[in-house]
Design a protein around this motif. Structure first.
Motif, short mmCIF file in Angstrom:
data_model
loop_
_atom_site.label_atom_id
_atom_site.label_comp_id
_atom_site.label_asym_id
_atom_site.label_seq_id
_atom_site.Cartn_x
_atom_site.Cartn_y
_atom_site.Cartn_z
N SER A 2 16.42 18.52 79.91
CA SER A 2 16.96 19.96 79.24
C SER A 2 18.08 19.19 77.68
O SER A 2 18.60 18.59 77.57
CB SER A 2 18.46 20.44 79.89
N THR A 3 18.03 20.10 76.36
CA THR A 3 19.35 19.94 75.58
C THR A 3 19.96 21.38 75.69
O THR A 3 19.50 22.13 75.77
CB THR A 3 17.85 20.19 73.61
N TRP A 4 21.23 20.73 75.68
CA TRP A 4 22.41 22.14 75.21
C TRP A 4 22.92 21.96 73.51
O TRP A 4 22.59 20.45 73.09
CB TRP A 4 22.94 21.28 76.40
N PHE A 17 21.71 16.00 75.17
CA PHE A 17 20.09 15.62 76.18
C PHE A 17 20.31 15.26 77.44
O PHE A 17 20.89 13.69 77.83
CB PHE A 17 19.09 14.99 74.89
N LEU A 18 19.65 15.71 78.43
CA LEU A 18 20.20 15.56 79.86
C LEU A 18 19.27 15.64 80.20
O LEU A 18 18.12 16.44 80.03
CB LEU A 18 20.90 16.31 80.65
N ASP A 23 21.09 16.77 84.73
CA ASP A 23 21.94 18.08 84.14
C ASP A 23 22.71 19.10 84.92
O ASP A 23 23.27 19.60 85.54
CB ASP A 23 19.93 18.85 84.11
N LEU A 24 21.59 19.18 86.81
CA LEU A 24 21.97 19.94 87.59
C LEU A 24 23.82 19.34 87.95
O LEU A 24 24.44 20.47 88.34
CB LEU A 24 21.28 19.48 88.78
N ARG A 25 24.30 18.22 87.58
CA ARG A 25 25.51 18.22 87.60
C ARG A 25 26.46 17.93 86.41
O ARG A 25 28.09 19.22 86.65
CB ARG A 25 25.88 16.06 87.26
N LEU A 37 22.08 26.29 76.50
CA LEU A 37 20.68 25.77 77.20
C LEU A 37 19.44 26.00 76.07
O LEU A 37 19.09 27.11 75.64
CB LEU A 37 19.98 26.04 78.02
N LEU A 38 19.12 24.63 75.26
CA LEU A 38 18.14 25.23 74.15
C LEU A 38 16.17 25.17 74.24
O LEU A 38 15.66 26.16 74.54
CB LEU A 38 17.91 24.51 72.87
N ARG A 39 16.43 23.89 75.72
CA ARG A 39 14.59 23.20 76.16
C ARG A 39 15.39 22.79 77.52
O ARG A 39 16.24 22.48 77.93
CB ARG A 39 14.10 23.58 74.63
#
Length: 89
Positions: A2-4, A17-18, A23-25, A37-39
């Motif tokens: 994921s990209t935040w 970048f996760l 990302d879940l954590r 959240l971008l992508r």
């Protein structure tokens, strides 16, 4: 992965970048702190995992294949690592 994104006080863009696990954590924290959240599923290296990577902390990314792969073979996070000692753009 994921990209935040979030803007800081100086209007600079910050990114996270996760990988899925990180990302879940961190998702609840990121949303609470105003990250957007971008992508999802971006083919990038996870910021959190990279901070724990022996190749990164030991500055061994320029080492030969044999040395990099030997270090990675000892890593507890090898199975979930996207890089596994290899270079990706």
């Amino acid at each position: 992965m994921s990209t935040w994104k979030r803007k800081d006080e100086s209007d600079r863009s910050l990114f996270q970048f996760l990988c899925s696990e990180c990302d879940l954590r961190k998702r609840i924290y990121l949303e609470r702190e105003g990250w957007i959240l971008l992508r999802e599923d971006e083919p990038v290296c996870c910021n959190d995992c990279e901070l724990q990577c022996a190749l990164t902390t030991g500055e061994l990314w320029g080492a030969g294949d044999g040395e990099r792969f030997a270090v990675c073979a000892e890593c507890a996070g090898y199975e979930r690592c996207a890089l596994k000692g290899r270079y990706f753009c």
